[in-house]
Design a protein around this motif. Structure first.
Motif, PDB file in Angstrom:
ATOM      1  N   GLU A   1      -4.682   3.017   8.509  1.00  0.00           N
ATOM      2  CA  GLU A   1      -4.691   1.938   7.520  1.00  0.00           C
ATOM      3  C   GLU A   1      -5.602   0.801   7.987  1.00  0.00           C
ATOM      4  O   GLU A   1      -6.302   0.188   7.176  1.00  0.00           O
ATOM      5  CB  GLU A   1      -3.268   1.427   7.295  1.00  0.00           C
ATOM      6  CG  GLU A   1      -3.151   0.478   6.130  1.00  0.00           C
ATOM      7  CD  GLU A   1      -1.711   0.243   5.683  1.00  0.00           C
ATOM      8  OE1 GLU A   1      -1.523  -0.591   4.761  1.00  0.00           O
ATOM      9  OE2 GLU A   1      -0.797   0.869   6.239  1.00  0.00           O
TER      10      GLU A   1
ATOM     11  N   GLU B   1      -8.752  -0.565   5.760  1.00  0.00           N
ATOM     12  CA  GLU B   1      -8.824  -1.965   5.347  1.00  0.00           C
ATOM     13  C   GLU B   1     -10.108  -2.626   5.852  1.00  0.00           C
ATOM     14  O   GLU B   1     -10.699  -3.466   5.160  1.00  0.00           O
ATOM     15  CB  GLU B   1      -7.597  -2.737   5.853  1.00  0.00           C
ATOM     16  CG  GLU B   1      -6.290  -2.323   5.188  1.00  0.00           C
ATOM     17  CD  GLU B   1      -6.332  -2.464   3.668  1.00  0.00           C
ATOM     18  OE1 GLU B   1      -6.839  -3.505   3.174  1.00  0.00           O
ATOM     19  OE2 GLU B   1      -5.874  -1.528   2.975  1.00  0.00           O
TER      20      GLU B   1
ATOM     21  N   ASP C   1      -6.547   5.346  -1.948  1.00  0.00           N
ATOM     22  CA  ASP C   1      -6.104   4.960  -0.608  1.00  0.00           C
ATOM     23  C   ASP C   1      -5.204   6.037  -0.014  1.00  0.00           C
ATOM     24  O   ASP C   1      -5.307   6.367   1.173  1.00  0.00           O
ATOM     25  CB  ASP C   1      -5.351   3.629  -0.651  1.00  0.00           C
ATOM     26  CG  ASP C   1      -6.282   2.449  -0.854  1.00  0.00           C
ATOM     27  OD1 ASP C   1      -7.502   2.666  -1.033  1.00  0.00           O
ATOM     28  OD2 ASP C   1      -5.791   1.297  -0.837  1.00  0.00           O
TER      29      ASP C   1
ATOM     30  N   LEU D   1      -5.808   7.911   3.514  1.00  0.00           N
ATOM     31  CA  LEU D   1      -4.816   7.731   4.571  1.00  0.00           C
ATOM     32  C   LEU D   1      -4.199   9.046   5.049  1.00  0.00           C
ATOM     33  O   LEU D   1      -3.461   9.057   6.039  1.00  0.00           O
ATOM     34  CB  LEU D   1      -3.719   6.777   4.102  1.00  0.00           C
ATOM     35  CG  LEU D   1      -4.167   5.318   3.918  1.00  0.00           C
ATOM     36  CD1 LEU D   1      -3.052   4.487   3.287  1.00  0.00           C
ATOM     37  CD2 LEU D   1      -4.619   4.706   5.239  1.00  0.00           C
TER      38      LEU D   1
END
Length: 427
Positions: free
Chosen positions: A45, A49, A36, A40
């Protein structure tokens, strides 16, 4: 549309590397999923997601999610594949930056250069090369990254990521046709040079006609990219290696032969101390794709490039774009400061200034050409010879064998008295 970005793009490329013996000469770099934190570095974000939920969606939900993004087909497995594509790119960067390998190529899909901060686009989910650039800067503290995008489409996702960042120089040539070709962005023209502190660090070379050849590609490299790249002096070179710019590709409709990528790769290997990472983007003719991949990898291995053939000079359209780019960037780069005037056929001719968009030039001629039914030969009808065979130079390796170890077959044994200089170097 989605039938061209197929798994066979990877399998035929890998099979060709194995068949030609190039795979045996390479070091295989282990693959990992991007974390992640890696993703990122470039993406929001909220977007990450959202993509994370796709493996659990029904078919109807996937179709609805797909409609929210441009030209991307979401499959239940695409999130996993996209993490592997980005992670493989980062593994290659790690291997090059730590000296485990001199350079390398990541054969990955889905591609990445169209993906933007909060949106998938153009077959791309995560922007592999943009993530790699930010990752290399963060982890290894490098100051300057050059991204060369020779895919036939404009990598707008990379441009938008770095357009205000003077530490990343982004170069792209792309089929444009006066803003008629996808992604049909005004920002893809030659006068989009970057913003604020990043002004001058975004180089767009629009191809306003199809059928560009080896001479056109080499001319832009020699007269635009390389002078600026040497002045920029990168610490790492990343290549958005899309081979839809090769002959026979249904998307590009260009006519550059696969061996041109040997020359383009060779020219880039002199930068950044040879630290070069090529990452697969497009390429939808499975024949020219695997030929181009082999030409690129063989050059990365250090084999001499084949002799260039059929170089007849750049066409008028390519020259127009080339001069427009140089004029737009001459205020930012010392190497281009005399780019305002050129001597052609013994006349001094003023070049176009950057406030004139090429998309307005000769549109009437093109429309008339379409009315009369005069069309270019379809890329699907193109035929071309196999790239010339390239012989690898002989490699000699010497080592000191431990006591009691027999000399392997095919090797010659010599004693320290025969060549003490070599033996002392090995000790």
């Amino acid at each position: 549309t989605y039938k061209i970005e197929v798994p066979e793009r990877l399998t035929v490329s890998h099979e060709a590397l194995v068949k030609t013996g190039l795979a045996d000469r390479c070091i295989a770099v282990p693959v990992r999923e991007a974390t992640d934190a890696d993703i990122l570095l470039v993406h929001s974000e909220e977007y990450l997601e959202a993509v994370k939920t796709t493996p659990y969606m029904t078919l109807e939900e996937l179709m609805e999610f797909t409609l929210q993004h441009g030209d991307v087909y979401f499959h239940p497995n695409i999130y996993h594949c996209a993490k592997l594509a980005a992670g493989a790119t980062l593994q290659l960067v790690d291997s090059v930056m730590t000296g485990k390998v001199r350079n390398g190529m990541a054969l990955v899909r889905p591609p990445g250069h169209h993906s933007m901060r909060s949106a998938a686009n153009g077959f791309c989910v995560f922007n592999n090369v943009a993530i790699a650039a930010r990752y290399a800067k963060q982890k290894y503290g490098i100051k300057r990254v050059l991204i060369v995008d020779w895919d036939v489409h404009h990598g707008q996702g990379v441009q938008y990521c770095f357009e205000d960042d003077p530490s990343v120089l982004y170069f792209s040539w792309h089929r444009y046709e006066h803003q008629k070709f996808w992604p049909q962005l005004r920002d893809s023209d030659y006068d989009s040079v970057g913003k604020e502190k990043g002004a001058g660090f975004n180089i767009n070379v629009p191809w306003n006609k199809v059928g560009m050849k080896n001479s056109d590609y080499l001319s832009v490299f020699c007269h635009v990219l390389l002078p600026i790249a040497y002045e920029f002096s990168p610490d790492l070179v990343l290549v958005c290696a899309g081979f839809d710019s090769a002959i026979g590709d249904p998307e590009g409709e260009m006519r550059a032969s696969p061996d041109i990528f040997a020359h383009l790769t060779h020219l880039l290997m002199n930068l950044a101390g040879g630290k070069l990472c090529a990452v697969l983007e497009g390429g939808y003719n499975l024949t020219s794709l695997h030929q181009s991949v082999c030409q690129t990898v063989q050059t990365l291995l250090g084999d001499p490039a084949p002799r260039p053939a059929n170089l007849d000079g750049p066409c008028t359209s390519a020259l127009e774009s080339l001069h427009c780019v140089r004029a737009a960037h001459k205020q930012y780069w010392s190497c281009l400061k005399h780019a305002g005037i050129t001597r052609t056929l013994f006349f001094l001719t003023e070049l176009p200034t950057s406030d004139v968009s090429t998309k307005c030039i000769k549109l009437a001629e093109e429309e008339e050409k379409q009315k009369t039914g005069e069309v270019e030969k379809s890329a699907e009808e193109e035929t071309w010879p196999e790239p010339p065979k390239r012989l690898a130079p002989p490699v000699s390796t010497a080592l000191v064998l431990p006591e009691g170890v027999a000399c392997p077959d095919g090797c010659k044994r010599f004693s320290s008295s025969e060549d003490p200089v070599i033996v002392n170097k090995l000790r």
